[in-house]
Design a protein around this motif. Structure first.
Motif, mmCIF file in Angstrom:
data_model
loop_
_atom_site.group_PDB
_atom_site.id
_atom_site.type_symbol
_atom_site.label_atom_id
_atom_site.label_comp_id
_atom_site.label_asym_id
_atom_site.label_seq_id
_atom_site.Cartn_x
_atom_site.Cartn_y
_atom_site.Cartn_z
ATOM 1 N N UNK A 1 0.890 -1.162 -0.029
ATOM 2 C CA UNK A 1 -0.076 -0.049 0.172
ATOM 3 C C UNK A 1 0.854 1.392 0.072
ATOM 4 N N UNK A 2 2.016 1.134 0.839
ATOM 5 C CA UNK A 2 2.916 2.392 0.998
ATOM 6 C C UNK A 2 3.438 2.633 -0.367
ATOM 7 N N UNK A 3 4.020 1.609 -1.151
ATOM 8 C CA UNK A 3 4.726 1.730 -2.196
ATOM 9 C C UNK A 3 3.695 1.873 -3.560
ATOM 10 N N UNK A 4 2.389 2.190 -3.543
ATOM 11 C CA UNK A 4 1.503 2.195 -4.558
ATOM 12 C C UNK A 4 1.872 3.534 -5.236
ATOM 13 N N UNK A 5 1.584 3.492 -6.535
ATOM 14 C CA UNK A 5 2.075 4.764 -7.087
ATOM 15 C C UNK A 5 1.069 6.012 -6.776
ATOM 16 N N UNK A 6 -0.289 5.582 -6.182
ATOM 17 C CA UNK A 6 -1.001 6.810 -5.573
ATOM 18 C C UNK A 6 -0.237 7.519 -4.596
ATOM 19 N N UNK A 7 0.854 6.868 -3.889
ATOM 20 C CA UNK A 7 1.301 7.574 -2.912
ATOM 21 C C UNK A 7 2.830 7.887 -3.285
ATOM 22 N N UNK A 8 3.227 7.728 -4.380
ATOM 23 C CA UNK A 8 4.418 8.290 -5.088
ATOM 24 C C UNK A 8 4.652 9.025 -5.974
ATOM 25 N N UNK A 9 5.617 10.083 -5.795
ATOM 26 C CA UNK A 9 5.793 11.077 -6.597
ATOM 27 C C UNK A 9 7.116 11.177 -7.232
ATOM 28 N N UNK A 10 7.549 11.451 -8.709
ATOM 29 C CA UNK A 10 8.813 11.263 -9.083
ATOM 30 C C UNK A 10 9.356 12.800 -8.937
ATOM 31 N N UNK A 11 10.597 13.025 -8.173
ATOM 32 C CA UNK A 11 11.160 14.338 -7.976
ATOM 33 C C UNK A 11 12.461 14.324 -7.981
ATOM 34 N N UNK A 12 13.063 15.478 -7.959
ATOM 35 C CA UNK A 12 14.756 15.638 -8.088
ATOM 36 C C UNK A 12 15.145 14.965 -6.761
ATOM 37 N N UNK B 1 -6.176 7.833 -0.879
ATOM 38 C CA UNK B 1 -5.882 6.522 -1.257
ATOM 39 C C UNK B 1 -5.738 5.848 -0.054
ATOM 40 N N UNK B 2 -4.955 6.320 0.864
ATOM 41 C CA UNK B 2 -4.374 5.390 2.198
ATOM 42 C C UNK B 2 -5.871 5.257 2.643
ATOM 43 N N UNK B 3 -6.524 6.257 3.007
ATOM 44 C CA UNK B 3 -7.919 6.172 3.850
ATOM 45 C C UNK B 3 -8.667 5.170 3.171
ATOM 46 N N UNK B 4 -8.877 5.439 1.953
ATOM 47 C CA UNK B 4 -9.960 4.566 1.386
ATOM 48 C C UNK B 4 -9.376 3.111 1.444
ATOM 49 N N UNK B 5 -8.269 2.967 1.202
ATOM 50 C CA UNK B 5 -7.689 1.563 1.034
ATOM 51 C C UNK B 5 -7.681 0.718 2.548
ATOM 52 N N UNK B 6 -7.353 1.587 3.503
ATOM 53 C CA UNK B 6 -7.438 0.852 4.895
ATOM 54 C C UNK B 6 -8.909 0.736 5.198
ATOM 55 N N UNK B 7 -10.030 1.725 4.980
ATOM 56 C CA UNK B 7 -11.229 1.319 5.263
ATOM 57 C C UNK B 7 -11.745 0.213 4.444
ATOM 58 N N UNK B 8 -11.457 0.106 3.360
ATOM 59 C CA UNK B 8 -11.979 -0.994 2.782
ATOM 60 C C UNK B 8 -11.426 -2.457 3.250
ATOM 61 N N UNK B 9 -10.199 -2.312 3.414
ATOM 62 C CA UNK B 9 -9.718 -3.720 4.425
ATOM 63 C C UNK B 9 -10.425 -3.788 5.590
#
Length: 515
Positions: free
Chosen positions: A143-154, A200-208
């Protein structure tokens, strides 16, 4: 014939003695007997809620969640979480655009940043309950490494940001400049990335958690339904058995062995009678099986719902389970009275059931205190649980029977008052009929008096007419008398005239005769 108030009191006293026996046996067999043997109530109920997981101690967490509970309180260790997969990094770097600045960047300088830091995700206890981290941290890592929680940055952004919130990091001042100014960060992009990550994190945790708790509520609910249904069915049969044995022993002691029988034959015959009555209770036991099952399922669900807001100790869990079956019976008989009971009688029986629920609940809450007190006596420690259950069950049964007696007396007085009022109303109605008759008689008398008045007036008119007629008759009589007098006088004159004529005739005849 309606019984008098004294007779009703005697009946209620006799019923009180019988109810004391019934209630004490029912309490000892039920809440303080079978329930103790069949149920192992625990703090927080059978299903771990988010509230208890986050706010209460380990005692309020279900046994299957104990490892997860322990893991949620361990210090954060990034090495225990899976690294970001290379494919995820490659997908983020491909566009070559910094997600926080919007600028084109050499993909080689881009890094995958956790918008919501791994440390914060690990520190949110709700996530551990949702992803069962007691077994492993893989699901939390995914869940933590899902692209919804990731941003490509310098890397110049990613390195100093580390585990900080992106907006807090942007407002951090370094050498007189904010990081946003120094690194040319786009606040709109950062806010959008943070909102996307948190949702995303809230939705995923609530669903689980929903999936996890739904399964556990159903599983434990059906288990408790089966146990509660079995307890209710056994309670009906055991209650009949114990009461039957009690009554048969009392009868045997009072009347002795029947002549011509041995004691063994007498006991065997009486036991056979008791068993026959127990077998007749099987339909009632089956009915209680279904009612108890429904109550058990609902009490498990209600306990779960309550623990979503407050942490309930195991005694309250017991009270909820035991009280719900009583409430179910009470409201059922009040709202849907049996055919043989009036609405008032159904209310009376319902109130008695509710009073028994209250007494049982108070007893259950006090049992732990009594058990602790008994356990303080060394030689009673091994039997503290049994003694406390028997003592509190007996007291609860006696108090329930006494309150039921007071309710019966209250309704009896109410019924007596109603009968008295009925008699008063009946007497008042008779008086009303009598008064109505008197009124009609008075009206008739008044009408007769009016008729008499009219008759008197008529009689007066007739009298006046008679007076006038009398006066006229007197006048007529006087006139007749005058007429008669005149007639007499006229007749006399006529007679004289006739005599004169006759005399003259004779004279003429004599004269003629001389000629």
């Amino acid at each position: 014939m309606q019984p008098t108030l004294t007779e009703l009191k005697e009946q209620r006293l006799q019923k009180l003695f019988n109810d004391c026996q019934q209630q004490v046996i029912a309490q000892i067999i039920g809440p303080f007997g079978l329930s103790t043997a069949m149920f192992e109530d625990r703090n927080g109920g059978n299903v771990t809620t988010v509230h208890n997981f986050e706010n209460a101690g380990a005692d309020y967490v279900a046994e299957k969640d104990q490892k997860t509970y322990a893991a949620s309180r361990e210090a954060y260790d990034r090495s225990k979480l899976k690294d970001i997969k290379q494919s995820v990094k490659d997908n983020l770097k491909a566009p070559g655009v910094d997600g926080y600045t919007g600028k084109q960047v050499d993909p080689a300088h881009l890094e995958a940043d956790h918008v919501t830091a791994l440390k914060k995700i690990h520190g949110t206890r709700k996530n551990h309950l949702a992803y069962n981290t007691g077994e492993n941290l893989d699901r939390l890592s995914e869940v933590a490494n899902n692209t919804e929680n990731l941003v490509a940055t310098h890397r110049e952004v990613n390195n100093p940001k580390r585990a900080k919130d992106i907006l807090e990091f942007a407002d951090e001042v370094v050498d007189g400049q904010t990081q946003a100014e120094r690194l040319d960060l786009d606040r709109e992009r950062m806010s959008a990335a943070k909102a996307r990550s948190e949702q995303y994190l809230e939705r995923t945790a609530n669903r689980a958690i929903l999936v996890k708790q739904t399964g556990e509520v159903l599983k434990t609910g059906f288990q408790q339904a089966a146990q509660m249904g079995l307890r209710q069915a056994l309670g009906v049969l055991l209650n009949e058995l114990v009461n039957g044995l009690f009554n048969e022993i009392k009868t045997l002691i009072k009347h002795g062995v029947e002549q011509g029988k041995t004691l063994f034959d007498e006991i065997r015959q009486r036991l056979a009678g008791v068993m026959a009555r127990v077998l007749k209770k099987i339909p009632d036991a089956i009915s209680q099986l279904f009612q108890g099952g429904l109550s058990g399922f609902m009490s498990n669900l209600l306990t779960f719902v309550l623990n979503g807001f407050v942490s309930t100790a195991k005694r309250f869990v017991t009270v909820i389970r035991e009280g719900l079956i009583g409430l179910f019976k009470a409201f059922k008989i009040i709202l849907f009275p049996p055919a043989h009971l009036t609405a008032e009688q159904a209310l009376q029986e319902g109130l008695k059931l509710l009073s028994a629920v209250v007494m049982s609940s108070v007893g259950l809450l006090l049992q732990e205190t009594v058990k602790t007190f008994i356990a303080s006596v060394p030689f009673l420690l091994p039997v503290a649980e049994i003694l406390s259950s028997a003592l509190i069950g007996t007291l609860s049964g006696l108090l329930s029977a006494f309150i039921a007696y007071q309710i019966d007396c209250l309704f009896d007085r109410h019924g007596y008052d109603e009968r008295f009022m009925d008699e008063l109303i009946s007497g008042a109605r008779s008086g009303e009929v009598f008064a109505h008759g008197l009124l009609e008689l008075s009206d008739s008398s008044l009408r007769n008096v009016g008729a008499y008045n009219q008759s008197i007036v008529l009689y007066q008119g007739i009298g006046q007419a008679y007076g006038s007629a009398g006066r006229m008759a007197d006048a007529t009589l006087a006139s007749l008398e005058r007429t008669v007098t005149q007639t007499h006088e006229q007749v006399a004159k006529s007679v004289a005239t006739i005599e004169y004529i006759a005399s003259s005739q004779r004279d003429i005849e004599d004269f003629l005769g001389t000629l």
